[in-house]
Scaffold this active site. Structure first.
Site, mmCIF file in Angstrom:
data_model
loop_
_atom_site.group_PDB
_atom_site.id
_atom_site.type_symbol
_atom_site.label_atom_id
_atom_site.label_comp_id
_atom_site.label_asym_id
_atom_site.label_seq_id
_atom_site.Cartn_x
_atom_site.Cartn_y
_atom_site.Cartn_z
ATOM 1 N N SER A 82 -1.355 -17.865 -25.469
ATOM 2 C CA SER A 82 -2.318 -18.023 -24.388
ATOM 3 C C SER A 82 -2.353 -15.838 -23.811
ATOM 4 O O SER A 82 -2.283 -15.539 -23.282
ATOM 5 C CB SER A 82 -1.652 -18.582 -23.444
ATOM 6 O OG SER A 82 0.051 -18.842 -23.505
ATOM 7 N N THR A 194 -0.688 -17.592 -19.329
ATOM 8 C CA THR A 194 0.790 -16.008 -18.620
ATOM 9 C C THR A 194 1.619 -15.549 -19.051
ATOM 10 O O THR A 194 2.572 -16.331 -18.812
ATOM 11 C CB THR A 194 -0.287 -15.782 -17.708
ATOM 12 O OG1 THR A 194 -1.907 -15.985 -17.166
ATOM 13 C CG2 THR A 194 -0.355 -14.297 -16.866
ATOM 14 N N THR A 212 -2.023 -11.677 -20.382
ATOM 15 C CA THR A 212 -2.664 -13.180 -20.517
ATOM 16 C C THR A 212 -4.309 -13.102 -21.418
ATOM 17 O O THR A 212 -4.777 -12.297 -21.257
ATOM 18 C CB THR A 212 -3.286 -13.825 -19.306
ATOM 19 O OG1 THR A 212 -2.916 -15.385 -19.627
ATOM 20 C CG2 THR A 212 -3.929 -13.474 -18.918
ATOM 21 N N ARG A 222 -15.712 -13.760 -18.363
ATOM 22 C CA ARG A 222 -14.604 -14.110 -17.972
ATOM 23 C C ARG A 222 -13.087 -13.175 -17.575
ATOM 24 O O ARG A 222 -12.658 -12.754 -18.641
ATOM 25 C CB ARG A 222 -14.418 -15.591 -17.572
ATOM 26 C CG ARG A 222 -13.562 -16.258 -16.292
ATOM 27 C CD ARG A 222 -11.435 -15.756 -16.854
ATOM 28 N NE ARG A 222 -11.760 -16.985 -16.138
ATOM 29 C CZ ARG A 222 -10.162 -16.797 -15.555
ATOM 30 N NH1 ARG A 222 -9.320 -16.529 -16.496
ATOM 31 N NH2 ARG A 222 -9.626 -18.207 -15.103
ATOM 32 N N VAL A 223 -12.538 -13.350 -15.925
ATOM 33 C CA VAL A 223 -11.586 -12.106 -15.595
ATOM 34 C C VAL A 223 -11.079 -12.858 -15.413
ATOM 35 O O VAL A 223 -11.694 -13.795 -13.774
ATOM 36 C CB VAL A 223 -11.565 -10.884 -15.505
ATOM 37 C CG1 VAL A 223 -10.557 -10.226 -15.090
ATOM 38 C CG2 VAL A 223 -12.187 -9.930 -16.449
ATOM 39 N N GLY A 224 -9.400 -14.050 -15.094
ATOM 40 C CA GLY A 224 -8.701 -14.393 -14.111
ATOM 41 C C GLY A 224 -8.020 -13.188 -13.325
ATOM 42 O O GLY A 224 -8.536 -11.884 -13.252
ATOM 43 N N ASP A 225 -7.070 -13.830 -12.897
ATOM 44 C CA ASP A 225 -6.602 -13.318 -12.050
ATOM 45 C C ASP A 225 -4.736 -12.153 -12.104
ATOM 46 O O ASP A 225 -4.639 -11.483 -11.684
ATOM 47 C CB ASP A 225 -5.006 -14.479 -11.557
ATOM 48 C CG ASP A 225 -4.214 -15.361 -11.816
ATOM 49 O OD1 ASP A 225 -4.517 -15.980 -13.109
ATOM 50 O OD2 ASP A 225 -3.554 -14.952 -11.638
ATOM 51 N N THR A 245 0.434 -17.306 -12.018
ATOM 52 C CA THR A 245 0.294 -18.620 -13.637
ATOM 53 C C THR A 245 -0.451 -19.572 -13.164
ATOM 54 O O THR A 245 -0.492 -20.004 -12.068
ATOM 55 C CB THR A 245 1.762 -18.277 -14.776
ATOM 56 O OG1 THR A 245 0.720 -19.180 -15.621
ATOM 57 C CG2 THR A 245 2.169 -19.313 -14.028
ATOM 58 N N GLY A 246 -1.498 -20.051 -14.534
ATOM 59 C CA GLY A 246 -2.188 -21.324 -13.753
ATOM 60 C C GLY A 246 -3.869 -20.739 -13.684
ATOM 61 O O GLY A 246 -3.615 -19.935 -14.110
ATOM 62 N N GLY A 248 -6.417 -18.978 -12.437
ATOM 63 C CA GLY A 248 -6.681 -17.584 -11.401
ATOM 64 C C GLY A 248 -7.691 -17.211 -10.907
ATOM 65 O O GLY A 248 -6.873 -16.915 -9.714
#
Ligand code: ASP
Length: 333
Positions: A82, A194, A212, A222-225, A245-246, A248
Site C-alpha cells: 500500500s 498509508t 501511499t 484519483r488522488v486521496g488525502d 489513514t483510511g 481518503g
C-alpha cells in the site's frame, strides 16, 4: 483552629509569596517535562520505519530528516502493498503514488498521481525545499523528479500485478472503488495502508510525512488525502502534528489532520483531538460503518493519541524509555 475566612487569607498569602497570585488565577502547576525525541507512525510497517527514523533522532538529528528516512523504508519494501514500490495499482494496472511532508517552520511539499518513482516522499521534500510551490502532480511531478536525478522504475511487482489480474477477473462492469480491499487479499492483516509518520526531535521541533499508493483499484487519476496538506498531514510547531489513514475522500471532506491540530490548539489532548475528529467524520458520512478512517497525533510535549472508526488500526511508537513497539488504537465501533 483557624476560621474559614482566615484559612482563605492564609492560602492567598501563601500564593502571593510565590509571586504571581491573583484572585482570578490559580498558581500554575509545574510544567511536565516533555518526552523527546519521539516518533510515531501508522500500521505495522511503522515498526521498521520508526527504526530508521530513530537512528537519526537518538543522535540529536532533525525531525524532518527522521520522517523522510523513516517512510522511505516501506516505500522501498515490495512486500508493503500500500506504499511505494510494490503498491497495488489502480484499476488500469498503474501504480500511482501520493506523498507529502511538512517541517517545523510550516513549510510543505507534496506530489500526487506520481508514477515510476520509488521515493515520492523525497520528491515532495525537494518540491518544498527547491521550488516556490507546495504541490506537483502527474507528468509534471515525474519530469521534476527525473530532472533531479530520480530513476524511472517499474513499481508494479509480479505479486501486485497478479493481485490486480485476480481482482479484474472478479469484477462486474460497474466496479466501485473499495478502501482497505488490499487487506482481504494475500497477506491479509499484515498488508496495511498509508504510512503517516510524526516526529518530535531533541530540539523540540516537529515534522511529519505521509506516503501511499492510495486506494487499491482506484479510478485512474484519483488522488486521496495523503498528499493534501491539512487532510493527510498537518504540522504546527507551536501545537502539534497529525496524520490520517483510511478512506481518503472522507478525510479530505473534513480536512482531518488540520482539524486534529486545531482541536489540540484549543487545549484537547492528542487522543481527545483524534476522537473528536473521528466523530466529525462519522457525522458527515452516513455510511461510516462501511469505511475506515484513523487519525494519529503528537503534540509539542511528546504526548501521543490515536483514534479510528473501525477496530484494527494500530501504530508504532518509539521513544527512549520503552523503545519501538506496536500499539492498538481505540476505535468508535
Ligand atoms: N488514505 C489513503 C488514500 O485514501 C489510503 C489509506 O490510508 O488506506 O489514498
Amino acid at each position: 483552629m483557624p476560621t474559614r475566612r482566615a484559612f482563605l487569607t492564609l492560602s492567598a498569602l501563601g500564593s502571593l509569596s510565590v509571586g504571581a497570585w491573583s484572585p482570578f488565577r490559580r498558581a500554575e502547576a509545574p510544567a511536565r517535562p516533555a518526552r523527546r525525541p519521539v516518533v510515531i507512525s501508522t500500521w505495522n510497517h511503522g515498526l521498521p520505519a520508526n527504526d530508521a527514523a530513530w537512528a537519526i533522532l537518538r543522535d540529536g538529528g532533525r525531525a524532518l530528516d527522521a520522517v523522510e528516512a523513516g517512510v522511505r523504508v516501506p516505500e522501498a519494501d515490495p512486500t508493503s502493498q500500500s506504499v511505494g514500490y510494490g503498491g497495488l495499482p489502480d484499476r488500469t494496472g498503474r501504480v500511482t503514488l501520493d506523498a507529502c511532508i511538512m517541517d517545523e517552520h510550516g513549510n510543505a511539499g507534496s506530489v500526487a498521481f506520481l508514477q515510476h518513482i520509488k521515493h515520492p516522499i523525497s520528491v515532495a521534500r525537494l518540491v518544498m525545499e527547491t521550488t516556490p510551490h507546495v504541490m506537483l502532480v502527474g507528468e509534471g511531478a515525474l519530469r521534476f523528479a527525473l530532472a533531479h536525478g530520480f530513476e524511472q522504475e517499474n513499481l508494479l511487482t509480479p505479486e501486485s500485478e497478479r493481485a490486480w489480474q485476480e481482482w479484474l477477473r472478479e469484477q462486474p462492469d460497474d466496479v466501485k472503488a473499495e478502501i482497505n480491499v488490499e487487506n482481504k487479499s494475500k497477506g491479509g492483516a499484515d498488508n496495511h495502508d498509508t504510512i503517516g509518520m510524526l516526529a518530535l526531535d531533541a530540539d523540540g521541533n516537529l515534522s511529519g510525512a505521509c506516503t501511499t499508493s492510495g486506494a487499491a483499484w482506484k479510478l485512474h487519476g484519483r488522488v486521496g488525502d495523503s498528499p493534501i496538506i491539512g487532510a493527510g498531514l498537518y504540522v504546527d510547531n507551536e501545537v502539534g502534528a497529525a496524520c490520517a489513514t483510511g478512506w481518503g475522500e472522507a478525510v479530505i471532506r473534513v480536512v482531518g489532520s488540520h482539524l486534529v491540530v486545531e482541536l489540540m490548539r484549543q487545549g484537547h489532548s492528542p487522543r481527545e483531538a483524534c476522537r473528536r475528529a473521528i466523530e466529525r467524520v462519522i457525522a458527515k458520512n452516513p455510511d461510516y460503518r462501511e469505511i475506515q478512517v484513523g487519525f494519529l497525533a503528537l503534540n509539542r510535549d511528546g504526548e501521543i493519541g490515536a483514534y479510528s472508526i473501525q477496530p484494527g488500526f494500530n501504530f508504532a511508537l518509539c521513544d527512549e524509555a520503552e523503545g519501538n513497539r506496536l500499539i492498538d488504537a481505540e476505535s468508535r465501533l
